[in-house]
Write a protein that holds these residues in place. Structure first.
Motif, PDB file in Angstrom:
ATOM      1  N   PRO A 185     190.278  92.365  34.474  1.00  0.00           N
ATOM      2  CA  PRO A 185     189.754  93.501  35.587  1.00  0.00           C
ATOM      3  C   PRO A 185     188.747  94.284  34.814  1.00  0.00           C
ATOM      4  O   PRO A 185     187.841  94.489  35.658  1.00  0.00           O
ATOM      5  CB  PRO A 185     190.934  94.072  36.095  1.00  0.00           C
ATOM      6  CG  PRO A 185     191.981  94.295  35.243  1.00  0.00           C
ATOM      7  CD  PRO A 185     191.913  92.723  34.265  1.00  0.00           C
ATOM      8  N   MET A 186     188.837  94.662  33.669  1.00  0.00           N
ATOM      9  CA  MET A 186     187.779  95.239  33.110  1.00  0.00           C
ATOM     10  C   MET A 186     186.493  94.620  32.978  1.00  0.00           C
ATOM     11  O   MET A 186     185.154  95.277  33.067  1.00  0.00           O
ATOM     12  CB  MET A 186     188.041  95.760  31.723  1.00  0.00           C
ATOM     13  CG  MET A 186     187.021  96.845  30.857  1.00  0.00           C
ATOM     14  SD  MET A 186     187.709  97.549  29.578  1.00  0.00           S
ATOM     15  CE  MET A 186     188.871  98.879  30.127  1.00  0.00           C
ATOM     16  N   MET A 187     186.520  93.407  32.903  1.00  0.00           N
ATOM     17  CA  MET A 187     185.126  92.750  32.829  1.00  0.00           C
ATOM     18  C   MET A 187     184.375  92.819  34.031  1.00  0.00           C
ATOM     19  O   MET A 187     183.054  92.699  34.194  1.00  0.00           O
ATOM     20  CB  MET A 187     185.593  91.030  32.684  1.00  0.00           C
ATOM     21  CG  MET A 187     185.727  90.659  31.551  1.00  0.00           C
ATOM     22  SD  MET A 187     184.357  90.632  30.345  1.00  0.00           S
ATOM     23  CE  MET A 187     183.108  89.388  31.071  1.00  0.00           C
ATOM     24  N   ILE A 188     184.955  93.236  35.209  1.00  0.00           N
ATOM     25  CA  ILE A 188     184.123  93.402  36.538  1.00  0.00           C
ATOM     26  C   ILE A 188     184.047  95.037  36.822  1.00  0.00           C
ATOM     27  O   ILE A 188     182.977  95.483  37.152  1.00  0.00           O
ATOM     28  CB  ILE A 188     185.037  92.706  37.646  1.00  0.00           C
ATOM     29  CG1 ILE A 188     184.964  91.473  37.589  1.00  0.00           C
ATOM     30  CG2 ILE A 188     184.388  93.284  38.909  1.00  0.00           C
ATOM     31  CD1 ILE A 188     185.874  90.447  38.587  1.00  0.00           C
ATOM     32  N   VAL A 189     185.210  95.587  36.411  1.00  0.00           N
ATOM     33  CA  VAL A 189     184.996  97.233  36.848  1.00  0.00           C
ATOM     34  C   VAL A 189     184.163  97.945  35.912  1.00  0.00           C
ATOM     35  O   VAL A 189     183.236  98.833  36.512  1.00  0.00           O
ATOM     36  CB  VAL A 189     186.542  97.795  36.416  1.00  0.00           C
ATOM     37  CG1 VAL A 189     186.611  99.194  36.707  1.00  0.00           C
ATOM     38  CG2 VAL A 189     187.405  97.058  37.862  1.00  0.00           C
ATOM     39  N   LEU A 190     184.136  97.640  34.768  1.00  0.00           N
ATOM     40  CA  LEU A 190     183.289  98.424  33.798  1.00  0.00           C
ATOM     41  C   LEU A 190     181.879  98.290  33.867  1.00  0.00           C
ATOM     42  O   LEU A 190     181.033  99.217  33.974  1.00  0.00           O
ATOM     43  CB  LEU A 190     183.665  98.282  32.131  1.00  0.00           C
ATOM     44  CG  LEU A 190     183.332  99.284  31.359  1.00  0.00           C
ATOM     45  CD1 LEU A 190     183.821 100.439  31.716  1.00  0.00           C
ATOM     46  CD2 LEU A 190     183.780  98.811  29.601  1.00  0.00           C
ATOM     47  N   PRO A 191     181.289  96.894  34.120  1.00  0.00           N
ATOM     48  CA  PRO A 191     179.872  96.802  34.262  1.00  0.00           C
ATOM     49  C   PRO A 191     179.541  97.585  35.790  1.00  0.00           C
ATOM     50  O   PRO A 191     178.483  98.017  36.047  1.00  0.00           O
ATOM     51  CB  PRO A 191     179.767  95.231  34.478  1.00  0.00           C
ATOM     52  CG  PRO A 191     180.871  94.816  33.633  1.00  0.00           C
ATOM     53  CD  PRO A 191     181.967  95.585  33.787  1.00  0.00           C
ATOM     54  N   VAL A 192     180.587  97.559  36.814  1.00  0.00           N
ATOM     55  CA  VAL A 192     180.247  98.064  38.214  1.00  0.00           C
ATOM     56  C   VAL A 192     179.798  99.554  37.996  1.00  0.00           C
ATOM     57  O   VAL A 192     179.074 100.045  38.513  1.00  0.00           O
ATOM     58  CB  VAL A 192     181.376  97.468  39.207  1.00  0.00           C
ATOM     59  CG1 VAL A 192     181.135  98.551  40.407  1.00  0.00           C
ATOM     60  CG2 VAL A 192     180.996  96.144  39.370  1.00  0.00           C
ATOM     61  N   PHE A 193     181.057 100.249  37.099  1.00  0.00           N
ATOM     62  CA  PHE A 193     181.180 101.586  36.887  1.00  0.00           C
ATOM     63  C   PHE A 193     179.929 102.060  36.228  1.00  0.00           C
ATOM     64  O   PHE A 193     179.132 103.031  36.291  1.00  0.00           O
ATOM     65  CB  PHE A 193     182.087 101.975  35.940  1.00  0.00           C
ATOM     66  CG  PHE A 193     182.003 103.301  35.282  1.00  0.00           C
ATOM     67  CD1 PHE A 193     181.699 103.402  34.046  1.00  0.00           C
ATOM     68  CD2 PHE A 193     182.170 104.378  36.233  1.00  0.00           C
ATOM     69  CE1 PHE A 193     181.632 104.636  33.313  1.00  0.00           C
ATOM     70  CE2 PHE A 193     181.835 105.605  35.596  1.00  0.00           C
ATOM     71  CZ  PHE A 193     181.708 105.640  34.079  1.00  0.00           C
ATOM     72  N   SER A 194     179.526 101.225  35.230  1.00  0.00           N
ATOM     73  CA  SER A 194     178.126 101.565  34.250  1.00  0.00           C
ATOM     74  C   SER A 194     176.825 101.257  35.234  1.00  0.00           C
ATOM     75  O   SER A 194     176.092 102.303  35.174  1.00  0.00           O
ATOM     76  CB  SER A 194     178.160 100.289  33.141  1.00  0.00           C
ATOM     77  OG  SER A 194     176.741 100.305  32.570  1.00  0.00           O
ATOM     78  N   ALA A 195     176.861 100.218  36.347  1.00  0.00           N
ATOM     79  CA  ALA A 195     175.886 100.043  37.109  1.00  0.00           C
ATOM     80  C   ALA A 195     175.427 101.371  37.749  1.00  0.00           C
ATOM     81  O   ALA A 195     174.651 101.808  38.258  1.00  0.00           O
ATOM     82  CB  ALA A 195     175.837  99.039  37.934  1.00  0.00           C
ATOM     83  N   MET A 196     176.634 101.843  38.375  1.00  0.00           N
ATOM     84  CA  MET A 196     176.465 103.000  39.479  1.00  0.00           C
ATOM     85  C   MET A 196     176.508 104.310  38.708  1.00  0.00           C
ATOM     86  O   MET A 196     175.674 104.976  38.989  1.00  0.00           O
ATOM     87  CB  MET A 196     177.895 102.995  40.103  1.00  0.00           C
ATOM     88  CG  MET A 196     178.230 101.945  41.173  1.00  0.00           C
ATOM     89  SD  MET A 196     176.699 101.144  42.097  1.00  0.00           S
ATOM     90  CE  MET A 196     176.343 102.720  43.229  1.00  0.00           C
ATOM     91  N   PHE A 197     177.227 104.478  37.453  1.00  0.00           N
ATOM     92  CA  PHE A 197     176.940 105.797  36.869  1.00  0.00           C
ATOM     93  C   PHE A 197     175.601 106.240  36.241  1.00  0.00           C
ATOM     94  O   PHE A 197     174.947 106.952  36.255  1.00  0.00           O
ATOM     95  CB  PHE A 197     178.404 105.888  35.705  1.00  0.00           C
ATOM     96  CG  PHE A 197     178.207 107.093  35.099  1.00  0.00           C
ATOM     97  CD1 PHE A 197     178.091 107.146  33.620  1.00  0.00           C
ATOM     98  CD2 PHE A 197     178.837 108.129  35.600  1.00  0.00           C
ATOM     99  CE1 PHE A 197     178.206 108.125  32.798  1.00  0.00           C
ATOM    100  CE2 PHE A 197     178.746 109.210  34.883  1.00  0.00           C
ATOM    101  CZ  PHE A 197     178.345 109.379  33.543  1.00  0.00           C
ATOM    102  N   LEU A 198     175.224 104.992  35.492  1.00  0.00           N
ATOM    103  CA  LEU A 198     173.889 105.209  34.764  1.00  0.00           C
ATOM    104  C   LEU A 198     172.796 104.863  35.786  1.00  0.00           C
ATOM    105  O   LEU A 198     171.672 105.445  35.579  1.00  0.00           O
ATOM    106  CB  LEU A 198     173.840 103.932  33.583  1.00  0.00           C
ATOM    107  CG  LEU A 198     174.889 104.334  32.394  1.00  0.00           C
ATOM    108  CD1 LEU A 198     174.649 103.136  31.464  1.00  0.00           C
ATOM    109  CD2 LEU A 198     174.882 105.698  32.104  1.00  0.00           C
ATOM    110  N   GLY A 199     172.959 104.016  36.905  1.00  0.00           N
ATOM    111  CA  GLY A 199     171.973 103.717  37.915  1.00  0.00           C
ATOM    112  C   GLY A 199     171.678 105.307  38.368  1.00  0.00           C
ATOM    113  O   GLY A 199     170.353 105.181  38.835  1.00  0.00           O
TER     114      GLY A 199
END
Lengths: 293, 300
Positions: free
Chosen positions: B62-76
């Motif tokens: 699940p981290m393969m999906i959750v961490l990139p999504v978190f990164s996209a929203m947080f850094l975006g």
């Protein structure tokens, strides 16, 4: 509202997301043909190729819709439209109209790609013309239902995270529908046996036989049926069936023929229209009161 | 840079995306812990062994999906709010801003992994015959660290360089592709070099009340063993050198590593040290690439 719809249509046609989505859809059709149609030419009917679109539409249409509507919020276009005198319902319905046309555009594109590829692969139509027409009309209804739910979410949520919300919403709808259908597929009774034996005979056919604790084979007449503890009985059963039929996830599974329950296509189409109307009515009501600052 | 990191961590713990993604990961971890308890206290009630180590890496998929999504929203959000420009105007260099963001994303990944391990460990106390092997568990977690770094590096690169509204969709599609690829390769590699000729052979599978199956084979009324069955070369078998390429891709890419670390796939030639080396290399490469490209990026 006509001017709004025309403006939205031009904006959609000029946007990269529409054509990127179209490119992804064509790439998916080619990949699907390459992975399955080529290897077992003629094994898959054209019908399954036509309606497998609903599987990819469940992600493609909501994402493109969410991006389109959210761009309107981000650029201040929605406020501008209201400032020049258009009513909130007109703005909402114009967005719904264009997004519905987008879904239909993708469906037509898929038919134009999948049908020739399917014919090259040796597939043929297995259902009659009448049944095919009903299913195509039902598909349009399900697309409308999907778009209406997504437009409602996108018009009420101005945050740029709406695409993530929409993706997770669709994942939940599809997984939830699959889980529910699996539970509803449980039979009311199961055979009360201790062990089973699977026998593959010389012709390659599988035969299931039953054995007792000592491994002695039992005849079917010697076994008894017992109530299945996992069976969902009335009235919960009817409630869950109606609930699943009203959700876009359940409608998509019915259309793709992935459910054990036999539901007439006209019922699926009717449920889709009811869902579209309910979600549009709710979306309109809440959008009217939304603070657009 | 310490001030940048303080600001990032303060924002991290206030970020709704950190907690929303954390909730998803925690939900998954609790589900896995419940599964473990159900196995350990049900079918495997009499078994004495280590239930936790093999499940310690379950968070990777699940981290393969959750961490990139978190990164996209947080850094975006930094781009959306012009925070990145403000940081550079305030005097921080681009590499400092990039590395501070990378550390924040990696920290989020480590926190999610830690929560998963805590959930499993807490559940372990409810298993009467569980054997605690802290050495094996620690070693498994050490091998997971490079994986978290690699995924963080890839996520940070994408989030810092792509300013599209559709970035979350792109990262979800990329993650899904990275998870689909090893599964597809594994399926292709599963075909053996030979296949058994089943014409004229009757196979009987007997399943007893414990769920254990036994296969017996009959030909011309006579029972024969598996080894005596006729065999022919399998056309679906993937031979060398393609086999080595597929296995390398599964070991080197984060998607394949996620399945290996969660023990969802058998490891034909892969090894945990090899995977760790590949992940560290990927993390370094993507970080260097990200730094170089971010230096030249137009932030207007």
């Amino acid at each position: 509202m006509w001017k709004l719809t025309c403006a939205n249509t031009v904006a959609m046609l000029r946007s990269k997301r529409l054509w990127t989505g179209a490119g992804l859809l064509l790439a998916y059709d080619l990949a699907s043909y390459a992975l399955s149609g080529l290897l077992r030419a003629g094994d898959r009917g054209l019908d399954s190729r036509i309606f497998e679109f609903m599987g990819i539409a469940a992600l493609l249409v909501p994402v493109v819709t969410a991006l389109f509507v959210n761009t309107d919020y981000h650029d201040g276009t929605i406020r501008s439209k209201l400032s020049v005198g258009h009513s909130r319902p007109a703005v909402y319905l114009a967005n719904l109209t264009v997004c519905t046309f987008t879904g239909l555009f993708y469906f037509v594109l898929h038919l134009l790609a999948a049908l020739p590829l399917g014919c090259i692969g040796g597939g043929a139509l297995r259902m009659g013309a009448g049944e095919l027409a009903i299913r195509l009309a039902t598909s349009a209804g399900v697309l409308l239902s999907l778009t209406a739910v997504t437009v409602a979410v996108s018009m009420l949520m101005a945050h740029r995270a709406v695409t993530v919300v929409v993706i997770f919403m669709m994942a939940l709808l599809l997984d939830g529908a699959a889980l529910l259908e699996n539970q509803l597929a449980q039979p009311p009774e199961v055979r009360d046996v201790v062990g089973t034996v699977e026998v593959v005979d010389e012709k390659g056919e599988l035969d299931l036989r039953y054995v007792d604790r000592e491994g002695r084979e039992l005849k079917v007449s010697e076994t008894a049926m017992a109530p299945n503890p996992l069976y969902i009985s009335e009235p919960l059963r009817t409630g869950l069936c109606v609930f699943n039929d009203l959700l876009p996830g359940g409608q998509i599974f019915h259309l793709m023929g992935l459910t054990e329950r036999e539901v007439p296509m006209w019922t699926v189409g009717l449920s889709a229209l009811v869902t579209a109307m309910l979600s549009t009515a709710l979306g309109l009501m809440l959008f009217r009161r939304k603070d657009l600052r | 840079m310490s001030k940048l990191l303080s600001a990032n961590f303060a924002r991290l713990f206030k970020s709704i995306w950190f907690w929303a993604c954390g909730l998803c990961m925690l939900g998954y971890s609790l589900w896995k812990a419940a599964n473990m308890l159900s196995w350990a206290c049900g079918m495997w009630a009499g078994y004495s062994g280590d239930f936790i180590t093999s499940r310690a890496g379950d968070f990777t998929v699940p981290m393969m999906i959750v961490l990139p999504v978190f990164s996209a929203m947080f850094l975006g959000a930094e781009y959306h709010n012009n925070t990145i420009r403000n940081k550079i105007i305030a005097g921080y260099s681009r590499w400092q801003v990039y590395l501070a963001n990378l550390i924040a994303v990696a920290a989020a990944g480590l926190i999610y992994a830690g929560a998963h391990v805590l959930a499993l460990t807490a559940s372990g106390f409810f298993i009467p015959l569980h054997v605690w092997d802290m050495g094996a568990l620690t070693l498994r977690l050490i091998y997971c660290l490079p994986f978290i770094l690699a995924v963080s590096a890839i996520s940070t690169l994408l989030s810092m360089l792509i300013r599209l509204r559709a970035l979350p969709v792109l990262v979800i599609l990329l993650s899904a592709a990275l998870l689909w690829l090893p599964q597809n390769l594994f399926e292709r590699l599963s075909s053996g070099p030979e296949m058994v000729v089943t014409d004229g052979v009757e196979m009987v599978v007997t399943v007893d009340d414990k769920g254990e199956g036994e296969h017996t084979y009959w030909k011309d009324g006579r029972e024969i063993t598996w080894d005596d069955l006729e065999r022919v070369p399998n056309p679906q078998y993937v031979g060398e050198p393609l086999r080595t390429v597929y296995l390398f891709l599964m070991e080197a890419l984060p998607g394949g590593q996620a399945f290996y670390l969660s023990e969802s796939m058998g490891m034909e030639r892969a090894s945990f040290p090899g995977m760790a080396a590949c992940s560290l290399t990927l993390a370094a490469l993507f970080t260097v690439l990200g730094l170089r490209l971010f230096r030249r990026k137009d932030l207007n």
